[in-house]
Scaffold this motif. Structure first.
Motif, short mmCIF file in Angstrom:
data_model
loop_
_atom_site.label_atom_id
_atom_site.label_comp_id
_atom_site.label_asym_id
_atom_site.label_seq_id
_atom_site.Cartn_x
_atom_site.Cartn_y
_atom_site.Cartn_z
N LYS A 69 30.28 -2.91 1.32
CA LYS A 69 30.87 -3.17 0.53
C LYS A 69 32.26 -4.12 1.52
O LYS A 69 33.11 -5.04 0.12
CB LYS A 69 32.28 -1.94 1.89
N ALA A 70 31.55 -4.81 2.29
CA ALA A 70 31.76 -6.27 2.57
C ALA A 70 31.73 -7.21 1.47
O ALA A 70 31.81 -8.52 1.06
CB ALA A 70 31.61 -6.84 3.86
N VAL A 72 30.48 -7.11 -1.13
CA VAL A 72 30.44 -6.61 -3.08
C VAL A 72 32.04 -7.19 -2.77
O VAL A 72 32.33 -7.94 -3.93
CB VAL A 72 31.05 -5.30 -2.56
N ASN A 73 33.05 -7.49 -1.73
CA ASN A 73 33.92 -7.85 -2.27
C ASN A 73 34.61 -9.38 -1.53
O ASN A 73 35.65 -10.00 -1.35
CB ASN A 73 35.32 -6.79 -0.99
N ALA A 74 32.95 -9.73 -0.68
CA ALA A 74 33.83 -11.66 -0.47
C ALA A 74 33.28 -11.95 -1.94
O ALA A 74 33.00 -12.29 -2.27
CB ALA A 74 31.91 -11.35 0.15
N ASP A 75 34.59 -12.85 -1.50
CA ASP A 75 34.77 -13.85 -2.78
C ASP A 75 33.26 -15.84 -2.05
O ASP A 75 33.90 -16.52 -1.68
CB ASP A 75 36.09 -14.67 -2.52
N GLU A 76 32.50 -15.24 -1.84
CA GLU A 76 31.16 -16.01 -1.19
C GLU A 76 29.93 -16.20 -2.31
O GLU A 76 30.00 -15.05 -3.14
CB GLU A 76 30.88 -15.76 0.12
N PHE A 77 29.35 -17.27 -2.24
CA PHE A 77 27.91 -16.92 -2.91
C PHE A 77 27.48 -16.37 -2.78
O PHE A 77 27.06 -15.87 -1.30
CB PHE A 77 27.48 -18.63 -2.60
N MET A 78 26.69 -15.59 -3.40
CA MET A 78 25.18 -14.67 -3.47
C MET A 78 24.58 -14.54 -4.83
O MET A 78 24.98 -15.32 -5.54
CB MET A 78 25.84 -13.84 -2.62
#
Length: 187
Positions: A69-70, A72-78
């Protein structure tokens, strides 16, 4: 001199062995670079359906996490990589699976709002898919989700809302495959 050469060769062998992992004969790199940012392998696994191996997935993040969940919700590079290992994964089956995945990862209202972006994403699968193809789905903050097939950019879809829905297919509450989700999360 021979000892020094043997030590150097042994060290290179250790470094090379640590640079990647193998899942079902697919080499999954320990890192990828997305838009100039190096991402580390969070985990990898195999997507199966009815005991048939379909693809190997790899999840790359800036920091390791076992919290889907974290992530999916992270506005970070992935990034997620999908290495096709079965001839049963065709263009039509990929499109059908993607549609099912969005149904599971979003509510009806979210899907309605995202439908133009989902349609654009599905449009990226307009050419045949064969065993050995690799897709890379990379999220870049402020830019969107970039979709590559065999290293070639197919397009970019803007918005954190789309990224959440897309990554939710594999990491959400109703993932495409529970075992693959566990593998991606390093469990």
């Amino acid at each position: 001199m021979k000892k020094l050469l043997l030590v150097a060769v042994a060290f290179m062998g250790i470094y090379t062995a640590d640079a990647q992992i193998v899942v079902e004969d697919v080499t999954v790199e320990k890192s990828v670079t997305v838009d100039g940012k190096e991402l580390m392998l969070n985990g990898a696994g195999l997507r199966e359906k009815l005991w048939i191996d379909l693809y190997v997935g790899g999840l790359y993040t800036t920091t390791k996490s076992s919290d889907g969940k974290a992530i999916v919700n992270a506005d970070e590079f992935m990034a997620i990589t999908l290495d096709i290992v079965s001839k049963l994964v065709t263009q039509d089956k990929m499109i059908s699976s993607v549609e099912e995945g969005f149904q599971a990862s979003t509510s009806k209202a979210e899907r309605k709002a995202l439908q133009p972006k989902i349609d654009k994403f599905i449009g990226f699968f307009n050419k045949p898919i064969v065993s050995g193809n690799e897709f890379q789905l990379s999220y870049v903050p402020g830019k969107g989700t970039m979709v590559h097939k065999n290293g070639a950019l197919l397009g970019t879809i803007e918005g954190m809302d789309f990224k959440k829905a897309l990554f939710g297919i594999w990491l959400g509450d109703k993932p495409a495959d529970d075992d693959l989700k566990d593998g991606l999360l390093g469990k």
